[in-house]
Each structure stands twice: as structure tokens, then as C-alpha cells.
Design a protein around this motif. Structure first.
Motif, PDB file in Angstrom:
ATOM      1  N   GLU A 359     108.867 -44.924  -0.227  1.00  0.00           N
ATOM      2  CA  GLU A 359     108.474 -43.614  -0.742  1.00  0.00           C
ATOM      3  C   GLU A 359     109.308 -43.234  -1.955  1.00  0.00           C
ATOM      4  O   GLU A 359     110.528 -43.433  -1.976  1.00  0.00           O
ATOM      5  N   LEU A 360     108.625 -42.688  -2.942  1.00  0.00           N
ATOM      6  CA  LEU A 360     109.260 -42.099  -4.128  1.00  0.00           C
ATOM      7  C   LEU A 360     108.841 -40.640  -4.170  1.00  0.00           C
ATOM      8  O   LEU A 360     107.643 -40.333  -4.099  1.00  0.00           O
ATOM      9  N   TYR A 361     109.819 -39.718  -4.253  1.00  0.00           N
ATOM     10  CA  TYR A 361     109.450 -38.313  -4.357  1.00  0.00           C
ATOM     11  C   TYR A 361     110.268 -37.606  -5.429  1.00  0.00           C
ATOM     12  O   TYR A 361     111.360 -38.042  -5.791  1.00  0.00           O
ATOM     13  N   TYR A 362     109.693 -36.515  -5.920  1.00  0.00           N
ATOM     14  CA  TYR A 362     110.421 -35.599  -6.798  1.00  0.00           C
ATOM     15  C   TYR A 362     110.477 -34.248  -6.106  1.00  0.00           C
ATOM     16  O   TYR A 362     109.436 -33.672  -5.773  1.00  0.00           O
ATOM     17  N   GLY A 363     111.693 -33.751  -5.872  1.00  0.00           N
ATOM     18  CA  GLY A 363     111.865 -32.473  -5.200  1.00  0.00           C
ATOM     19  C   GLY A 363     112.064 -31.359  -6.213  1.00  0.00           C
ATOM     20  O   GLY A 363     113.096 -31.306  -6.885  1.00  0.00           O
ATOM     21  N   LEU A 364     111.087 -30.482  -6.308  1.00  0.00           N
ATOM     22  CA  LEU A 364     111.142 -29.357  -7.238  1.00  0.00           C
ATOM     23  C   LEU A 364     111.633 -28.117  -6.492  1.00  0.00           C
ATOM     24  O   LEU A 364     110.941 -27.600  -5.613  1.00  0.00           O
ATOM     25  N   GLN A 365     112.846 -27.667  -6.810  1.00  0.00           N
ATOM     26  CA  GLN A 365     113.378 -26.438  -6.222  1.00  0.00           C
ATOM     27  C   GLN A 365     112.788 -25.267  -7.001  1.00  0.00           C
ATOM     28  O   GLN A 365     113.360 -24.737  -7.945  1.00  0.00           O
ATOM     29  N   ALA A 366     111.582 -24.863  -6.587  1.00  0.00           N
ATOM     30  CA  ALA A 366     110.838 -23.847  -7.328  1.00  0.00           C
ATOM     31  C   ALA A 366     111.541 -22.501  -7.291  1.00  0.00           C
ATOM     32  O   ALA A 366     111.605 -21.789  -8.298  1.00  0.00           O
ATOM     33  N   THR A 367     112.052 -22.131  -6.123  1.00  0.00           N
ATOM     34  CA  THR A 367     112.861 -20.927  -5.939  1.00  0.00           C
ATOM     35  C   THR A 367     113.932 -21.264  -4.908  1.00  0.00           C
ATOM     36  O   THR A 367     113.937 -22.362  -4.342  1.00  0.00           O
ATOM     37  N   ASN A 368     114.820 -20.327  -4.626  1.00  0.00           N
ATOM     38  CA  ASN A 368     115.820 -20.581  -3.574  1.00  0.00           C
ATOM     39  C   ASN A 368     115.170 -20.752  -2.204  1.00  0.00           C
ATOM     40  O   ASN A 368     115.767 -21.345  -1.306  1.00  0.00           O
ATOM     41  N   TRP A 369     113.951 -20.234  -2.048  1.00  0.00           N
ATOM     42  CA  TRP A 369     113.294 -20.301  -0.741  1.00  0.00           C
ATOM     43  C   TRP A 369     112.123 -21.285  -0.691  1.00  0.00           C
ATOM     44  O   TRP A 369     111.458 -21.385   0.347  1.00  0.00           O
TER      45      TRP A 369
END
Length: 402
Positions: A359-369
Motif C-alpha cells: 500500500e502507498l498512501y498520502y495522508g492529508l491533515q486537512a484540519t486538526n480534526w
């Protein structure tokens, strides 16, 4: 798997409004009431994890299905030192609900998939009491005792669950000895004793009720020991060093488990034995981005080995790299790559061997929640058949703290 977000609250977030980008909670600070309650020892959380998986391509099958599975988590954590004056004592209760379907269960191309394209699916799509425990410390906080209802993977063979593929998420012993070792969200009566040998080193031992009744959808809130058929006893040594001049953090786990419950032997169905095995887990920050300890490259390794008399999976390995804060303008985003190998017991004599999950993923921290992780998965030799399917799956994982 452990998908609870936001239980560790940000005490600096005062009276933040709903949907504020810098709030740890989507619904805000309840006009300051949430932070005030936390200061008094009461923490509350409502979390959500949703996972979509879609078949993009397969060697043989042409049908391209899509499935969605999710989980709600409602939890409360109590500092009983503040609430009742019980020094170094805390308690927790968590209720979970799972819904939806897994692509690994519905797609012809993934028939027999040993892992799962959506780790949040499984153990019955139902409401469950996942945590009900109390924990206290003695001997200047060196001795830590926890009793109540919880799963083995919460304390033993613990592993992060950021990937969406099950073979790269959570306690792997529970994935391959799942008929006796119950991971989140299933709970059972248990006790865990931990001793802090030094600031960087601790050892622990646990005793967990084995009760197959707990797996039933109708028994999500079962508190009875009726149906118990033995215990699982894990032991573990955990080293948490800080390495180099930058104090790069690490965690190294070495453990062993033994089950007193009878298990039918693979080669002799008329005989029984007892499941046992061991694991090694490594999580180490390898590179630090400038002077920010929260940014950089972290390596992950998880190895499990199981007895070959009664377990269909005799060993598995996974390895991964996560880079947090690759871009200065996105310091909390992640990019990660993980690879897992699952080996079936040769004594099964079914012509199956190894299955590989990547698996390859990109984690986008869009907001703190809100964290959004689009991912691409490749499963080779589905079902561990050498001539089995090779499948590409596209997915997306959402994690939200309300």
C-alpha cells in the motif's frame, strides 16, 4: 482495529467554535465546557473512521466493484485522581459501531483474500462494548495494573493503524490467530500487569479470557464468562529509546503468547494442541527534518511467528516507511509505503503459499480534526495461490474527531 482519535485532548484549545480548522474537534469546545470538564478529569470523544475501496484492475476478473465500511467510536476517559482522589488511577469506557461491506468479501477478484482492503471491517457489523477498564499505579508509578474488558492488541503486539490494508494495520497476531486472540473492537475480561524497569524499558504480562461467545453479533455487550474455554497469556519486553543527538524516538517490542484453549491440529483432526507464537515489532524515527521532532522519516517492522500444528498462518512480516512533513507548506501531512507478506502453513497441503499486500498512501491533515488518506493497494497472489489473482485497489480512509 484502534481507530479512536482525539482522546488525547489539547488543553490549550479554549472555547473554539465548531468546524474551526485549529480545533482538535469538529464540533468545537462546546463553548468552553469541554476543556473545563477535561480539567476536572472528564474527557469525551466521538470518533469516526470511514474506508472506501474500489477494484481498479485485475489479472483475470473484469468486474470493478466498490465498497464502503465505517466505524463510530463513543468514548469517555476518567482521571480518578482528580474526580475521586484516587491517586494514579484512571478508567475508560468505549462503545463502537461498525457498518458497511468489505471489497475483500464481495469481489470475485479478491475471493480468498487473506488480508482485507478495509481494516475497519470485521468482527460483526454491530454495536460493541470495546473498553471497560480501570488502571492504577504503585511503587512510584513503576507498577501499572489494568483490569476490566479490553483486547490483547491494545497493550501487546501494538502497532499503528494508519494504513488501510489490514496486513499493515494494528496488532498482527490478532489478524492471523484471530480465532483466539481478539483485537479491537472485541473485548474480553482481562488483566495486565506492567513494570517500568527503567525510563526506557518495561516488561508486561497479561491474562485474557478466551470466550468465543464474544465474537457473536448478538453478544456485543456480553459481560458473562459463560462459554469461556481457557485463557491467552502474552508476555512482552518493550524498549523505548531516544537515539542520537536529536533524540530520535523508537519503540522495540519482543513478545510471546500461549493459549490454554484446545485447538485442533492441522495434520491430525482427532488431536488437539495449544496455540503459541512470538512477535517482534520495531518503530524507529530514522531521519529528523531539521530540528522538528514531529517531521521526518520513520521505519516500521512487524514480524510474527506461530506454531505450525494448529495455525493456518505460520508467519508474516511487514515493513514500511512514513515521511511526515515532506513539504514545508504541509508539515503534518504524511506519505507512506508498506509491504506485507503472509505465509500459509505448508502442512495445509492446499497448494497455497504466500500472499503479498502493498500500500502507498498520502495522508492529508486537512484540519486538526480530519485526516484524509487516499491510497493505492496492490495484492499479489490473492489467497496465497501462486497462480492467483493480482489486483490493484484504490481506496480512501477518513478519520475524524467530532
Amino acid at each position: 482495529m484502534w481507530c479512536l482519535m482525539g482522546l488525547s485532548m489539547n488543553s490549550g484549545a479554549h472555547a473554539q467554535s465548531a468546524f474551526a480548522l485549529d480545533s482538535p474537534w469538529m464540533f468545537g469546545d462546546w463553548n468552553g465546557a469541554r476543556t473545563e470538564l477535561q480539567a476536572k478529569g472528564y474527557s469525551f470523544n466521538l470518533g469516526y473512521t470511514g474506508e472506501m475501496a474500489s477494484l481498479m484492475d485485475a489479472k483475470v476478473h473484469s468486474n470493478h466493484g466498490t465498497e464502503y465500511a465505517d466505524q463510530f467510536v463513543l468514548g469517555s476517559h476518567f482521571d480518578l485522581g482528580q474526580i475521586l482522589g484516587w491517586e494514579d488511577t484512571e478508567a475508560q469506557i468505549i462503545v463502537t459501531e461498525r457498518n458497511g461491506h468489505s471489497l475483500s468479501q464481495t469481489s470475485d477478484a479478491l475471493e480468498g483474500h487473506l488480508s482485507s482492503t478495509q481494516e475497519v471491517w470485521g468482527r460483526g457489523q454491530t454495536w460493541r462494548l470495546t473498553n471497560l477498564w480501570i488502571k492504577t499505579q504503585f511503587l512510584n508509578q513503576k507498577l501499572d495494573i489494568k483490569v476490566g474488558r479490553f483486547g490483547e492488541g491494545e497493550d501487546f503486539n501494538s502497532f499503528d493503524c494508519d494504513f488501510q490494508n489490514l496486513a499493515l494495520c494494528g496488532s498482527q497476531v490478532g489478524n492471523w490467530v484471530g480465532d483466539q486472540w481478539f483485537n479491537w473492537p472485541v473485548s474480553q475480561w482481562a488483566a495486565r500487569l506492567k513494570y517500568q524497569i527503567s525510563p526506557e524499558l518495561f516488561s508486561q504480562i497479561g491474562v485474557y479470557e478466551y470466550n468465543p461467545e464474544n465474537l457473536k453479533r448478538s453478544q456485543g455487550f456480553n459481560l458473562s464468562t459463560s462459554g469461556s474455554d481457557g485463557v491467552i497469556v502474552p508476555i512482552e519486553l518493550v524498549w523505548q529509546p531516544k537515539i542520537g543527538v536529536q533524540d530520535k524516538t523508537g519503540e522495540y517490542r519482543l513478545g510471546y503468547y500461549y493459549s490454554s484453549a484446545d485447538a485442533v491440529e492441522i495434520q491430525n483432526p482427532n488431536a488437539t494442541s495449544h496455540k503459541q507464537g512470538m512477535w517482534i515489532v520495531v518503530k524507529q524515527q530514522l531521519l529528523q527534518h531539521e530540528q522538528d521532532p514531529h517531521r521526518g522519516v520513520t521505519g516500521l517492522i512487524n514480524l510474527t511467528m506461530h506454531d505450525d500444528k494448529s495455525n493456518s498462518v505460520d508467519n508474516m512480516q511487514n515493513i514500511g516507511l512514513i515521511y511526515t512533513g515532506l513539504l514545508d507548506i504541509r508539515p503534518r501531512d504524511e506519505i507512506a509505503l508498506g509491504f506485507a507478506r503472509i505465509h500459509l502453513n505448508d502442512d495445509l497441503n492446499t497448494g497455497q503459499d504466500e500472499e503479498y499486500n502493498t500500500e502507498l498512501y498520502y495522508g492529508l491533515q486537512a484540519t486538526n480534526w480530519l485526516m484524509i488518506r487516499p491510497n493505492l493497494q496492490y495484492i499479489r497472489h490473492v489467497g496465497a495461490y501462486k497462480d492467483g489473482e493480482n489486483v490493484w485497489v484504490g481506496g480512501i480512509k477518513f478519520q475524524t474527531a467530532f
